[in-house]
Design a protein around this motif. Structure first.
Motif, PDB file in Angstrom:
ATOM      1  N   SER A  94      -8.783   0.035  -5.254  1.00 52.02           N
ATOM      2  CA  SER A  94      -7.359   0.295  -5.008  1.00 52.02           C
ATOM      3  C   SER A  94      -7.082   0.837  -3.613  1.00 52.02           C
ATOM      4  CB  SER A  94      -6.817   1.277  -6.051  1.00 52.02           C
ATOM      5  OG  SER A  94      -7.332   2.590  -5.832  1.00 52.02           O
ATOM      6  N   LEU A  95      -8.116   1.211  -2.900  1.00 50.70           N
ATOM      7  CA  LEU A  95      -7.930   1.851  -1.592  1.00 50.70           C
ATOM      8  C   LEU A  95      -7.081   1.029  -0.622  1.00 50.70           C
ATOM      9  CD1 LEU A  95      -8.532   4.296   0.150  1.00 50.70           C
ATOM     10  CD2 LEU A  95     -10.694   3.242   0.781  1.00 50.70           C
ATOM     11  N   PRO A  96      -7.356  -0.264  -0.428  1.00 47.68           N
ATOM     12  CA  PRO A  96      -6.518  -1.013   0.520  1.00 47.68           C
ATOM     13  C   PRO A  96      -5.032  -1.021   0.132  1.00 47.68           C
ATOM     14  CG  PRO A  96      -8.524  -2.217   0.054  1.00 47.68           C
ATOM     15  CD  PRO A  96      -8.471  -1.056  -0.917  1.00 47.68           C
ATOM     16  N   SER A  97      -4.735  -1.264  -1.131  1.00 46.39           N
ATOM     17  CA  SER A  97      -3.324  -1.307  -1.521  1.00 46.39           C
ATOM     18  C   SER A  97      -2.668   0.066  -1.434  1.00 46.39           C
ATOM     19  CB  SER A  97      -3.148  -1.896  -2.924  1.00 46.39           C
ATOM     20  OG  SER A  97      -3.746  -1.065  -3.894  1.00 46.39           O
ATOM     21  N   LYS A  98      -3.417   1.116  -1.775  1.00 43.31           N
ATOM     22  CA  LYS A  98      -2.874   2.479  -1.660  1.00 43.31           C
ATOM     23  C   LYS A  98      -2.548   2.811  -0.205  1.00 43.31           C
ATOM     24  CE  LYS A  98      -3.767   4.450  -5.863  1.00 43.31           C
ATOM     25  NZ  LYS A  98      -2.904   5.248  -6.660  1.00 43.31           N
ATOM     26  N   CYS A  99      -3.311   2.225   0.713  1.00 46.31           N
ATOM     27  CA  CYS A  99      -3.088   2.473   2.139  1.00 46.31           C
ATOM     28  C   CYS A  99      -2.169   1.421   2.772  1.00 46.31           C
ATOM     29  CB  CYS A  99      -4.423   2.504   2.874  1.00 46.31           C
ATOM     30  SG  CYS A  99      -5.431   3.957   2.461  1.00 46.31           S
ATOM     31  N   GLY A 100      -1.725   0.461   1.990  1.00 45.98           N
ATOM     32  CA  GLY A 100      -0.790  -0.547   2.492  1.00 45.98           C
ATOM     33  C   GLY A 100      -1.414  -1.577   3.414  1.00 45.98           C
ATOM     34  N   VAL A 101      -2.702  -1.850   3.213  1.00 48.12           N
ATOM     35  CA  VAL A 101      -3.381  -2.861   4.034  1.00 48.12           C
ATOM     36  C   VAL A 101      -4.072  -3.873   3.126  1.00 48.12           C
ATOM     37  CG1 VAL A 101      -3.748  -1.279   5.969  1.00 48.12           C
ATOM     38  CG2 VAL A 101      -5.533  -1.541   4.241  1.00 48.12           C
ATOM     39  N   ASN A 102      -4.473  -4.970   3.711  1.00 47.11           N
ATOM     40  CA  ASN A 102      -5.192  -5.999   2.981  1.00 47.11           C
ATOM     41  C   ASN A 102      -6.508  -6.254   3.698  1.00 47.11           C
ATOM     42  OD1 ASN A 102      -5.832  -8.087   1.214  1.00 47.11           O
ATOM     43  ND2 ASN A 102      -4.709  -9.604   2.405  1.00 47.11           N
ATOM     44  N   ILE A 103      -7.629  -5.968   3.028  1.00 48.40           N
ATOM     45  CA  ILE A 103      -8.925  -6.294   3.607  1.00 48.40           C
ATOM     46  C   ILE A 103      -9.484  -7.490   2.847  1.00 48.40           C
ATOM     47  CG2 ILE A 103      -9.371  -3.965   4.464  1.00 48.40           C
ATOM     48  CD1 ILE A 103     -11.311  -3.566   2.145  1.00 48.40           C
TER      49      ILE A 103
END
Length: 117
Positions: A94-103
């Motif tokens: 969930s880290l990328p979505s929580k930070c508003g980025v897409n990896i």
């Protein structure tokens, strides 16, 4: 927390030694990945998400401009995630979505980093 940071540093140093011969010249280093992702260790082991973590994720994403960079970052994160006890893989996912980025890959020991574009 200090012991976990020490383990993270040791794991990422080991990754640098293993990955370095295979990384192309100019690929992002595990040291850069470590620096950018260190603020996320608390969240990845169950604490609250801190703004410094998202700043690191965003910086890492900005630094990984080539396929080789993204694959090198993926390999560093993959090795670290499989070597640090207590990683919550739901938090990692969930880290990328929580930070508003897409990896372009999942932070997981099962990720095939050779497929990262």
């Amino acid at each position: 927390m200090a012991a976990a940071m020490f383990k993270l540093a040791c794991v990422l140093l080991a990754c640098m030694v293993v990955v370095a011969p295979y990384a192309s010249e100019g690929a992002i280093s595990c040291g850069t990945v470590t620096t950018q992702m260190a603020p996320c260790l608390g969240y990845l082991t169950g604490s609250d998400l801190q703004p410094s973590c998202c700043a690191g994720v965003e910086s890492l994403l900005a630094a990984a401009t080539t396929t080789e960079d993204r694959q090198a970052a993926c390999n560093c994160l993959k090795s670290a995630s499989s070597s640090i006890p207590g990683i919550n893989y739901d938090n990692a996912a969930s880290l990328p979505s929580k930070c508003g980025v897409n990896i372009p890959y999942e932070i997981s020991p099962s990720t095939d980093c050779t497929q990262v574009q």
